[in-house]
Design an enzyme around this catalytic site. Structure first.
Site: not given
Ligand SMILES: NC(=O)C1=CN([C@@H]2O[C@H](COP(=O)(O)OP(=O)(O)OC[C@H]3O[C@@H](n4cnc5c(N)ncnc54)[C@H](O)[C@@H]3O)[C@@H](O)[C@H]2O)C=CC1
Ligand SMILES: O=C(CO)COP(=O)(O)O
Length: 409
Positions: A262, A328-329
């Site tokens: 997605k 964010r994408n």
């Molecule tokens: N942010 C959102 O709205 C959503 C994100 N996701 C998914 O969740 C997963 C995690 O994304 P987020 O928590 O949003 O992360 P984020 O996009 O906030 O990225 C920051 C994270 O990356 C870590 N980081 C940075 N450099 C690093 C390194 N060298 N080694 C290890 N960790 C490092 C940071 O510590 C922090 O935890 C992704 O696959 C994303 O697609 C799923 C649903 C919603």
């Molecule tokens: O996975 C997400 C919402 O379900 C968040 O998408 P983005 O990483 O594009 O913000």
């Protein structure tokens, strides 16, 4: 005497901290099943203290360690500012210490850091632990495409399900009503084989994707009978909240794949928005994108993806809808077109350390499809790649929509 599950979350970003909040709320509510404290592994870094009186009273005005900031203020001041985290969510910068003794590992970090993190965990985790991957993306290795739930099973030898859905983290953290899908097809009530050996379980790796390190079976260690069995009922207690409605399905791959692909469609929608071409054009792009998601799943995961997941579950169409308007994408792609720069530049400039997953997923999927000689079946995925690599322009979109309709029909 029933032993309590020890739950940990690996990752502390925007979604990692949000899921950590949910887990800690539930381990406190169901303290008969779970140890109350949830350890959250934090990739340690120095963070600036926001210009906020309360925070500065607690932390001072010089940069501090993120772990210290979280455990002192119960707020992830960098990746989830303004959201109060439960005080039983405990930040831990030591990865091995975090996983030690954990019976449920929740992986939630950007996919580009997963391989390295798994290498550091290996050998420090319980052999009978269970895992859930919240990671959105695919891993291309040895010429095949893997889901992160598969990579975790392969690297750590533990059963791993997936979680994905229409879950813009900031909205979930604000406790706006939403839903998510968990894919879990875990081993039945664990039992010891007659000879007491570990229990072999089939994981659904499709033939054309099996490789020497992507086997179709892993030898699972039964969870000791002293623990509550990890099943859908337990997962609903661990992840479900009044504001976070969980549906558990058996299609682990479809849930994970929906969340990964997605993000390619979200980039495409963002490019259209950046050109100001309106909702009809965006809807046309999304339609082709969803059809390519289903085609990819059916082509490469025929035994393990139920195509209905893409249309029935939050991990499918709902996540596409949310992500192509508020992800964010989407926003980064839109700003890139508006400003005439690359998406990678916008990520560095605007995301404050958060990571996009759509750009690397687009490149990984393109690499895989090119190796398989199947690029022509995925015109929209290729278009997004070509825009990212500056090999085409948005002027090519109208022809693509016509061609895409024919190819995908
Ligand atoms: N942010 C959102 O709205 C959503 C994100 N996701 C998914 O969740 C997963 C995690 O994304 P987020 O928590 O949003 O992360 P984020 O996009 O906030 O990225 C920051 C994270 O990356 C870590 N980081 C940075 N450099 C690093 C390194 N060298 N080694 C290890 N960790 C490092 C940071 O510590 C922090 O935890 C992704 O696959 C994303 O697609 C799923 C649903 C919603
Ligand atoms: O996975 C997400 C919402 O379900 C968040 O998408 P983005 O990483 O594009 O913000």
């Amino acid at each position: 005497m029933t032993q309590k599950h020890k739950v940990v979350v690996i990752g502390s970003g925007n979604w990692g901290s949000t899921i950590g909040k949910i887990l800690a709320e539930n381990t406190r509510e169901h303290s008969d099943i779970f140890e109350e404290d949830v350890s959250m592994w934090v990739f340690e870094e120095d963070v600036d203290v926001p210009d906020d009186g309360t925070l500065r009273d607690q932390l001072g005005d010089k940069p501090v360690k993120l772990t210290h900031a979280i455990n002192t203020t119960h707020q992830n001041v960098k990746y989830l500012p303004g959201i109060k985290l439960p005080d039983n969510l405990v930040a831990n910068p030591d990865l091995q210490d975090t996983v030690k003794g954990a019976t449920i590992l929740v992986f939630n970090l950007p996919h580009q850091f997963m391989s390295k993190t798994l290498e550091q965990i290996k050998g420090n985790h319980l052999p009978y632990a269970r895992a859930i991957s919240c990671v959105k993306g695919v891993n291309i290795s040895e010429g095949t495409v893997k889901l992160y739930s598969e990579l975790i099973m392969e690297k750590l030898g533990i059963y791993c399900g997936s979680l994905s859905g229409a879950n813009i983290a900031s909205e979930v953290a604000a406790e706006n009503l939403c839903e998510t899908t968990i894919g879990y097809d875990g081993p039945p009530m664990d039992y010891k084989q007659p000879d007491g050996s570990s229990q072999d379980n089939l994981i659904k790796v499709d033939k054309q994707r099996q490789s020497k390190s992507n086997p179709s079976r892993i030898a699972l260690h039964p969870v000791p009978q002293t623990y509550h069995h990890v099943d859908s009922a337990l997962l609903e207690k661990l992840f479900g909240r009044p504001y976070f409605n969980v549906q558990v399905v058996r299609d682990v791959s479809g849930v994970a794949l929906g969340g990964a692909l997605k993000n390619i469609v979200a980039l495409a929608a963002g490019f259209v928005a950046g050109k100001g071409w309106g909702e009809n054009t965006k809807a046309a792009v999304i339609r082709i994108g969803v059809l390519e998601m289903v085609r990819f799943g059916c082509l490469w995961f025929p035994q393990s993806v139920d195509e209905r997941t893409f249309t029935k579950e939050s991990a499918g169409i709902a996540d596409v809808i949310a992500s192509t308007s508020a992800g964010r994408n989407f926003h980064s792609a839109c700003h890139a077109v508006e400003q005439g720069v690359t998406v990678d530049e916008i990520e560095k400039k605007e995301l404050g350390g958060q990571k996009l997953q759509g750009t690397s997923t687009t490149r990984a999927v393109h690499e895989f499809l090119e190796k398989q000689g199947q690029l022509e079946k995925f015109p929209l995925f290729v278009f997004v790649y070509d825009i990212l690599e500056e090999r085409t322009t948005m002027d090519a979109l109208p022809e693509l929509l016509i061609r895409g309709s024919k190819v995908i029909a």
